[in-house]
Motif scaffolding. Structure first.
Motif, PDB file in Angstrom:
ATOM      1  N   VAL A 103       0.825  -1.247   0.034  1.00 56.38           N
ATOM      2  CA  VAL A 103      -0.030   0.099  -0.033  1.00 56.38           C
ATOM      3  C   VAL A 103       0.801   0.923  -0.047  1.00 56.38           C
ATOM      4  CG1 VAL A 103      -1.648   1.411   1.250  1.00 56.38           C
ATOM      5  CG2 VAL A 103      -2.080  -1.127   1.223  1.00 56.38           C
ATOM      6  N   ALA A 104       0.442   2.238  -1.063  1.00 56.78           N
ATOM      7  CA  ALA A 104       1.281   3.359  -1.100  1.00 56.78           C
ATOM      8  C   ALA A 104       0.497   4.605  -0.371  1.00 56.78           C
ATOM      9  CB  ALA A 104       1.786   3.640  -2.452  1.00 56.78           C
ATOM     10  N   GLY A 105      -0.867   4.251  -0.450  1.00 54.93           N
ATOM     11  CA  GLY A 105      -1.782   5.278   0.151  1.00 54.93           C
ATOM     12  C   GLY A 105      -3.202   4.632  -0.025  1.00 54.93           C
ATOM     13  N   GLU A 106      -4.124   5.254   0.817  1.00 57.76           N
ATOM     14  CA  GLU A 106      -5.528   4.997   0.776  1.00 57.76           C
ATOM     15  C   GLU A 106      -6.123   6.188   1.132  1.00 57.76           C
ATOM     16  OE1 GLU A 106      -7.646   2.355   3.780  1.00 57.76           O
ATOM     17  OE2 GLU A 106      -7.246   1.040   2.001  1.00 57.76           O
ATOM     18  N   ILE A 107      -7.500   6.437   0.400  1.00 56.45           N
ATOM     19  CA  ILE A 107      -8.268   7.451   0.832  1.00 56.45           C
ATOM     20  C   ILE A 107      -9.657   7.023   0.497  1.00 56.45           C
ATOM     21  CG2 ILE A 107      -8.270   8.395  -1.744  1.00 56.45           C
ATOM     22  CD1 ILE A 107      -8.043  11.342  -0.432  1.00 56.45           C
ATOM     23  N   THR A 108     -10.490   7.709   1.348  1.00 63.56           N
ATOM     24  CA  THR A 108     -11.995   7.277   1.042  1.00 63.56           C
ATOM     25  C   THR A 108     -12.791   8.642   0.820  1.00 63.56           C
ATOM     26  OG1 THR A 108     -11.824   5.376   2.711  1.00 63.56           O
ATOM     27  CG2 THR A 108     -14.129   6.448   2.374  1.00 63.56           C
TER      28      THR A 108
ATOM     29  N   THR B 179     -25.978   8.134   0.811  1.00 66.79           N
ATOM     30  CA  THR B 179     -24.593   8.276   0.507  1.00 66.79           C
ATOM     31  C   THR B 179     -23.947   7.101   0.603  1.00 66.79           C
ATOM     32  OG1 THR B 179     -24.153   8.529   2.724  1.00 66.79           O
ATOM     33  CG2 THR B 179     -24.620  10.574   1.851  1.00 66.79           C
ATOM     34  N   CYS B 180     -22.855   7.010  -0.183  1.00 67.07           N
ATOM     35  CA  CYS B 180     -21.974   5.622   0.195  1.00 67.07           C
ATOM     36  C   CYS B 180     -20.445   5.883   0.298  1.00 67.07           C
ATOM     37  CB  CYS B 180     -22.178   4.724  -0.877  1.00 67.07           C
ATOM     38  SG  CYS B 180     -21.579   4.888  -2.602  1.00 67.07           S
ATOM     39  N   GLU B 181     -19.729   4.933   0.513  1.00 71.75           N
ATOM     40  CA  GLU B 181     -18.117   5.415   0.479  1.00 71.75           C
ATOM     41  C   GLU B 181     -17.548   4.629  -0.615  1.00 71.75           C
ATOM     42  OE1 GLU B 181     -16.738   3.970   4.450  1.00 71.75           O
ATOM     43  OE2 GLU B 181     -17.554   5.553   5.346  1.00 71.75           O
ATOM     44  N   VAL B 182     -16.330   5.508  -1.248  1.00 69.13           N
ATOM     45  CA  VAL B 182     -15.642   4.776  -2.299  1.00 69.13           C
ATOM     46  C   VAL B 182     -14.315   4.822  -1.723  1.00 69.13           C
ATOM     47  CG1 VAL B 182     -14.733   4.870  -4.593  1.00 69.13           C
ATOM     48  CG2 VAL B 182     -17.220   5.637  -4.045  1.00 69.13           C
ATOM     49  N   THR B 183     -13.643   3.781  -1.443  1.00 69.33           N
ATOM     50  CA  THR B 183     -12.230   3.707  -1.004  1.00 69.33           C
ATOM     51  C   THR B 183     -11.278   3.334  -1.981  1.00 69.33           C
ATOM     52  OG1 THR B 183     -13.106   3.324   1.352  1.00 69.33           O
ATOM     53  CG2 THR B 183     -10.799   2.719   0.791  1.00 69.33           C
ATOM     54  N   ILE B 184     -10.089   4.019  -2.278  1.00 71.05           N
ATOM     55  CA  ILE B 184      -9.293   3.955  -3.020  1.00 71.05           C
ATOM     56  C   ILE B 184      -7.811   3.528  -2.400  1.00 71.05           C
ATOM     57  CG2 ILE B 184      -8.054   4.786  -5.199  1.00 71.05           C
ATOM     58  CD1 ILE B 184     -10.913   6.504  -4.264  1.00 71.05           C
ATOM     59  N   THR B 185      -7.345   2.396  -2.789  1.00 71.77           N
ATOM     60  CA  THR B 185      -6.010   2.134  -2.275  1.00 71.77           C
ATOM     61  C   THR B 185      -5.060   2.059  -3.579  1.00 71.77           C
ATOM     62  OG1 THR B 185      -7.143   0.750  -0.559  1.00 71.77           O
ATOM     63  CG2 THR B 185      -4.836   0.403  -0.924  1.00 71.77           C
ATOM     64  N   ALA B 186      -4.053   2.727  -3.374  1.00 73.00           N
ATOM     65  CA  ALA B 186      -2.948   2.935  -4.333  1.00 73.00           C
ATOM     66  C   ALA B 186      -1.882   1.717  -4.175  1.00 73.00           C
ATOM     67  CB  ALA B 186      -2.469   4.002  -4.420  1.00 73.00           C
ATOM     68  N   LEU B 187      -1.669   0.931  -4.882  1.00 75.84           N
ATOM     69  CA  LEU B 187      -0.921  -0.439  -4.511  1.00 75.84           C
ATOM     70  C   LEU B 187       0.280  -0.227  -5.615  1.00 75.84           C
ATOM     71  CD1 LEU B 187      -3.489  -3.016  -4.187  1.00 75.84           C
ATOM     72  CD2 LEU B 187      -2.334  -2.050  -2.368  1.00 75.84           C
ATOM     73  N   VAL B 188       1.572  -0.442  -5.078  1.00 71.65           N
ATOM     74  CA  VAL B 188       2.778  -0.498  -5.876  1.00 71.65           C
ATOM     75  C   VAL B 188       3.467  -1.798  -6.024  1.00 71.65           C
ATOM     76  CG1 VAL B 188       3.141   1.882  -5.455  1.00 71.65           C
ATOM     77  CG2 VAL B 188       4.101   0.364  -3.677  1.00 71.65           C
ATOM     78  N   GLY B 189       3.111  -2.742  -5.472  1.00 66.67           N
ATOM     79  CA  GLY B 189       3.407  -4.259  -5.692  1.00 66.67           C
ATOM     80  C   GLY B 189       2.486  -5.307  -5.021  1.00 66.67           C
ATOM     81  N   GLY B 190       2.287  -6.570  -5.735  1.00 66.16           N
ATOM     82  CA  GLY B 190       1.451  -7.473  -5.212  1.00 66.16           C
ATOM     83  C   GLY B 190       1.649  -8.750  -5.903  1.00 66.16           C
ATOM     84  N   LYS B 191       0.801  -9.837  -5.889  1.00 66.93           N
ATOM     85  CA  LYS B 191       0.830 -11.004  -6.587  1.00 66.93           C
ATOM     86  C   LYS B 191      -0.303 -10.751  -7.526  1.00 66.93           C
ATOM     87  CE  LYS B 191       2.487 -13.674  -2.774  1.00 66.93           C
ATOM     88  NZ  LYS B 191       2.795 -15.241  -2.562  1.00 66.93           N
ATOM     89  N   TYR B 192       0.477 -10.211  -8.757  1.00 69.00           N
ATOM     90  CA  TYR B 192      -0.636  -9.830  -9.851  1.00 69.00           C
ATOM     91  C   TYR B 192      -0.179 -10.589 -11.214  1.00 69.00           C
ATOM     92  CZ  TYR B 192      -0.876  -5.492  -7.313  1.00 69.00           C
ATOM     93  OH  TYR B 192      -1.196  -4.708  -6.317  1.00 69.00           O
ATOM     94  N   HIS B 193      -0.907 -10.947 -11.769  1.00 65.01           N
ATOM     95  CA  HIS B 193      -1.106 -11.939 -13.127  1.00 65.01           C
ATOM     96  C   HIS B 193      -1.545 -11.010 -14.256  1.00 65.01           C
ATOM     97  CE1 HIS B 193       0.472 -15.454 -10.855  1.00 65.01           C
ATOM     98  NE2 HIS B 193      -0.617 -14.961  -9.947  1.00 65.01           N
TER      99      HIS B 193
END
Length: 163
Positions: free
Chosen positions: A22-27, A59-73
């Protein structure tokens, strides 16, 4: 990316921490009674919420998490050109929201635009791996470092350049 079921429940904290570095997260709390625009400039992400995305009194929440690495295919021939963003929408939406993501490709001529694509991976709580696929519908412009895409469901998103 429309989805009749829409939205998705928020991921539990222990599930989210395993999806990548996780590089950052915002809601953001979004409302259905007005247009809204959010610019998370430090992580290259913009969110446009059109009027009517929810009933006026909800209303609702939208949470965005910026990821800079992971187990991606990734699909064959795909070069990732952006951060991976996990986007969690807390309830179903009546219509799409618009995400804009920054990428690292210099799009100098019209011919370059056809090499760009959004990638999507659904959440699967049974694994920490994310399997991305190409998705249609992204918009890219010459001399712009951002692409835009319409979504209405939870998932992981990134931008690819196709070889």
């Amino acid at each position: 990316m429309s989805d009749e079921a829409g939205g998705g429940s928020a991921l539990k904290q222990e599930e989210k921490k395993h999806r990548g570095i996780v590089a950052g997260e915002i809601t953001y709390v979004i409302q259905g009674d007005r247009d809204q625009f959010y610019d998370w400039d430090s992580y290259g992400f913009k969110l446009t919420v059109p009027h009517g995305v929810l009933p006026p009194d909800e209303t609702c929440e939208v949470t965005i998490t910026a990821l800079v690495g992971g187990k991606y295919h990734f699909p064959p021939g795909a070069d990732m050109t952006s951060v991976v963003y996990d986007i969690v929408i807390s309830k179903p939406l009546l219509k799409d929201i618009i995400i804009e993501m920054q990428h690292c490709v210099a799009l100098k001529v019209e011919g370059h635009l056809s090499t760009m694509s959004y990638g999507y991976a659904p959440y699967d709580s049974s694994t920490i791996e994310s399997w991305f696929e190409y998705v249609d519908g992204g918009v890219f412009h010459v001399n712009s470092r951002y692409g835009s895409f319409h979504i209405s469901k939870t998932g992981s998103f990134c931008i690819f350049a196709k070889r």
